[in-house]
Design a protein around this motif. Structure first.
Motif, PDB file in Angstrom:
ATOM      1  N   GLY A 142      13.155  -3.356 -21.634  1.00  0.00           N
ATOM      2  CA  GLY A 142      14.328  -4.026 -22.205  1.00  0.00           C
ATOM      3  C   GLY A 142      14.304  -5.491 -21.833  1.00  0.00           C
ATOM      4  N   THR A 143      15.424  -5.977 -21.284  1.00  0.00           N
ATOM      5  CA  THR A 143      15.480  -7.363 -20.814  1.00  0.00           C
ATOM      6  C   THR A 143      14.443  -7.566 -19.716  1.00  0.00           C
ATOM      7  N   GLY A 166      11.570  -7.514 -23.746  1.00  0.00           N
ATOM      8  CA  GLY A 166      12.239  -8.040 -24.943  1.00  0.00           C
ATOM      9  C   GLY A 166      12.197  -9.568 -24.986  1.00  0.00           C
ATOM     10  N   PRO A 167      12.614 -10.242 -23.905  1.00  0.00           N
ATOM     11  CA  PRO A 167      12.560 -11.709 -23.915  1.00  0.00           C
ATOM     12  C   PRO A 167      11.134 -12.251 -24.050  1.00  0.00           C
ATOM     13  N   ALA A 227      13.160  -9.536 -30.626  1.00  0.00           N
ATOM     14  CA  ALA A 227      12.267  -8.395 -30.828  1.00  0.00           C
ATOM     15  C   ALA A 227      12.733  -7.487 -31.960  1.00  0.00           C
ATOM     16  N   ARG A 228      14.037  -7.291 -32.041  1.00  0.00           N
ATOM     17  CA  ARG A 228      14.537  -6.359 -33.062  1.00  0.00           C
ATOM     18  C   ARG A 228      14.376  -6.912 -34.473  1.00  0.00           C
ATOM     19  N   GLY A 266      14.882   1.988 -23.051  1.00  0.00           N
ATOM     20  CA  GLY A 266      15.185   0.557 -23.128  1.00  0.00           C
ATOM     21  C   GLY A 266      15.150   0.075 -24.571  1.00  0.00           C
ATOM     22  N   GLY A 267      15.761  -1.081 -24.793  1.00  0.00           N
ATOM     23  CA  GLY A 267      15.936  -1.609 -26.152  1.00  0.00           C
ATOM     24  C   GLY A 267      14.659  -1.717 -26.956  1.00  0.00           C
ATOM     25  N   VAL A 268      13.588  -2.198 -26.345  1.00  0.00           N
ATOM     26  CA  VAL A 268      12.345  -2.411 -27.101  1.00  0.00           C
ATOM     27  C   VAL A 268      11.781  -1.082 -27.604  1.00  0.00           C
ATOM     28  N   GLN A 301      11.923   0.734 -31.107  1.00  0.00           N
ATOM     29  CA  GLN A 301      10.865   0.608 -32.133  1.00  0.00           C
ATOM     30  C   GLN A 301       9.998   1.873 -32.049  1.00  0.00           C
TER      31      GLN A 301
HETATM   32  P1  ADP Z   1      18.923  -4.183 -20.671  1.00  0.00           P
HETATM   33  O1  ADP Z   1      17.462  -4.160 -20.376  1.00  0.00           O
HETATM   34  O2  ADP Z   1      19.498  -5.557 -20.616  1.00  0.00           O
HETATM   35  O3  ADP Z   1      19.715  -3.184 -19.912  1.00  0.00           O
HETATM   36  P2  ADP Z   1      18.199  -3.095 -23.253  1.00  0.00           P
HETATM   37  O4  ADP Z   1      17.424  -1.969 -22.684  1.00  0.00           O
HETATM   38  O5  ADP Z   1      19.046  -2.824 -24.468  1.00  0.00           O
HETATM   39  O6  ADP Z   1      19.148  -3.758 -22.191  1.00  0.00           O
HETATM   40  O7  ADP Z   1      17.157  -4.234 -23.613  1.00  0.00           O
HETATM   41  C1  ADP Z   1      17.517  -5.405 -24.265  1.00  0.00           C
HETATM   42  C2  ADP Z   1      16.254  -5.996 -24.863  1.00  0.00           C
HETATM   43  O8  ADP Z   1      15.740  -5.085 -25.824  1.00  0.00           O
HETATM   44  C3  ADP Z   1      16.485  -7.307 -25.578  1.00  0.00           C
HETATM   45  O9  ADP Z   1      15.449  -8.215 -25.227  1.00  0.00           O
HETATM   46  C4  ADP Z   1      16.385  -6.949 -27.057  1.00  0.00           C
HETATM   47  O10 ADP Z   1      15.783  -7.987 -27.788  1.00  0.00           O
HETATM   48  C5  ADP Z   1      15.514  -5.725 -27.059  1.00  0.00           C
HETATM   49  N1  ADP Z   1      15.911  -4.819 -28.134  1.00  0.00           N
HETATM   50  C6  ADP Z   1      17.109  -4.229 -28.316  1.00  0.00           C
HETATM   51  N2  ADP Z   1      17.103  -3.470 -29.426  1.00  0.00           N
HETATM   52  C7  ADP Z   1      15.875  -3.579 -29.963  1.00  0.00           C
HETATM   53  C8  ADP Z   1      15.230  -3.036 -31.113  1.00  0.00           C
HETATM   54  N3  ADP Z   1      15.864  -2.217 -31.957  1.00  0.00           N
HETATM   55  N4  ADP Z   1      13.941  -3.366 -31.323  1.00  0.00           N
HETATM   56  C9  ADP Z   1      13.283  -4.185 -30.491  1.00  0.00           C
HETATM   57  N5  ADP Z   1      13.842  -4.732 -29.407  1.00  0.00           N
HETATM   58  C10 ADP Z   1      15.104  -4.447 -29.146  1.00  0.00           C
END
Ligand code: ADP
Ligand code: ZN
Length: 292
Positions: free
Chosen positions: A130-131, A183-184, A194-195, A231-233, A236
Motif C-alpha cells: 500500500g502506502t 503505491g507512492p 497507481a489506481r 493492501g491498496g495496490v 489490481q
Molecule cells: P495504507 O497502506 O495507507 O494503509 P492502502 O493499503 O489502501 O492504505 O494503500 C494505499 C496505496 O494503495 C496508495 O498508494 C494507492 O495509490 C494504492 N491503491 C489504492 N487502491 C488502488 C488500486 N485500486 N489500484 C492500485 N493502487 C491502489
C-alpha cells in the motif's frame, strides 16, 4: 464477553468492540491527529462498553520486545507527535485491562490465519502493498518476532531490465522493495496514481517481478504455509497470476512443493477479510491477552 480492538493507522484509528467468536458489534473510525486528540476519542469510545481485554494492531515501527522498558511504544515515526508515544502503556493505564499489541501486518496475519484466507493452517505470511510495504509471519501459531518485528518491505532486489532509471523513493534505501513497488513508488515512477494505471500497463509486469522476487525470499527464509497479499495496490487483481508465474520461475523448482507449483493459486492469495483483517486480528489478540 466483550473485547476491544484497535487498528491504528497513519490516517485513521479503527476502534471496534466484538465478542470472543470474532463478531464485531460496534466500530468507530477516528482520524489520526496528534496522540492527545486521537487517544482521547479512542478512550472515550471504549468507555462506552464493558470490555474485558483490548488488542492493538498498530503502524510501526513499534517496540515489541516484552523485556524492554519501552514495550509497546511507537518508535521512530515521522508522524507528528507519535514518535516515542507509549501506546500500550497509555491504554493499559486508562482502561486497567489486559492489553495485547502487535504490528498492523501481524494483526492482519492473525486475522487472516484464524478467520480468513489462512483458516485451517497453523501459519501464514501476510504482506501489505500500500502506502508502504510490510509483512508479518506466523509460524506454528507464533507470530515471528526477534529483536522486534520484521521489516519485510525494505529488502533489496535485482532491478527489472526495463526499470533501470527510476531511483526509488525509500528515504532510507532508495530502491528497496518499498522504494520500488509501494503505491507512492508507482505514482513517482509513472507520474499518476497507481489506481489510474490501466490493467494492461507495463507497470504491472515490473511490479509483479519485484513482488515475486520478494516472495521468493520469504519462501526461502521463512517457508510460510501460505502467502496473503493485501493492501491498496493488490486491488489490481491481474497482479496475482503474474506474481505466481514469476515466483515459480524464480524458484525454478528448487523448493519443489505442490504449493509452489500445481497448487500455487491456493498459495499466493488475496485476503479473505478485505479491509477487516487487521481489526479481526486485534480482536484475536485481545482474547489471547486474557489467557496470558
Ligand atoms: P495504507 O497502506 O495507507 O494503509 P492502502 O493499503 O489502501 O492504505 O494503500 C494505499 C496505496 O494503495 C496508495 O498508494 C494507492 O495509490 C494504492 N491503491 C489504492 N487502491 C488502488 C488500486 N485500486 N489500484 C492500485 N493502487 C491502489
Ligand atoms: Zn527501504
Amino acid at each position: 464477553m466483550y473485547l476491544g480492538a484497535i487498528e491504528a493507522g497513519g490516517t485513521k484509528f479503527v476502534c471496534a468492540v466484538g465478542d470472543a467468536s470474532g463478531k464485531i458489534l460496534a466500530t468507530e473510525r477516528i482520524a489520526t491527529e496528534t496522540p492527545e486528540i486521537t487517544m482521547e476519542k479512542v478512550i472515550k469510545f471504549f468507555m462506552n462498553f464493558k470490555i474485558e481485554a483490548l488488542g492493538i494492531a498498530t503502524f510501526g515501527p513499534v517496540d515489541l520486545d516484552p523485556e524492554s522498558g519501552t514495550y509497546g511504544t511507537i518508535t521512530s515515526t515521522p508522524k507528528q507527535g507519535w514518535a516515542n508515544y507509549p501506546l500500550l502503556k497509555t491504554m493499559k493505564k486508562k482502561l486497567s485491562l489486559p492489553v495485547g499489541i502487535t504490528t498492523d501486518v501481524n494483526g492482519a496475519a492473525l486475522g487472516e490465519l484464524y478467520r480468513g484466507a489462512g483458516k485451517g493452517l497453523n501459519g501464514c505470511l501476510y504482506l501489505t502493498v500500500g502506502t508502504g510495504i510490510g509483512g508479518g509471519a506466523i509460524s506454528e501459531g507464533h507470530v515471528l518476532q526477534g529483536m522486534s518485528h520484521p521489516e519485510m518491505g525494505h529488502i533489496l532486489l535485482r532491478r527489472h531490465p526495463n526499470d533501470q532509471e527510476f531511483e526509488g523513493i525509500c528515504p532510507y534505501h532508495k530502491d528497496c522493495l518499498e522504494g520500488l513497488a509501494s503505491g507512492p513508488a508507482l505514482q513517482a515512477r509513472w507520474g499518476k496514481p497507481a489506481r489510474a494505471l490501466p490493467s494492461d500497463h507495463s507497470a504491472w509486469e515490473i511490479e509483479a517481478d519485484y513482488l515475486a522476487q520478494a516472495l521468493m525470499q520469504y519462501v526461502l527464509i521463512v517457508s510460510p504455509k501460505r502467502i496473503i497479499l493485501g493492501g491498496g495496490v493488490m486491488k489490481q487483481a491481474q497482479l496475482f497470476p503474474l506474481i505466481r508465474e514469476k515466483l515459480r520461475l524464480y524458484l525454478n523448482n528448487y523448493v519443489a512443493f505442490p504449493e509452489l507449483n500445481a497448487d500455487i493459486d491456493a498459495y499466493v492469495v488475496p485476503p479473505a477479510l478485505g479491509d477487516n483483517a487487521g481489526i479481526t486480528g486485534a480482536l484475536i489478540l485481545a482474547k489471547q491477552s486474557l489467557v496470558k
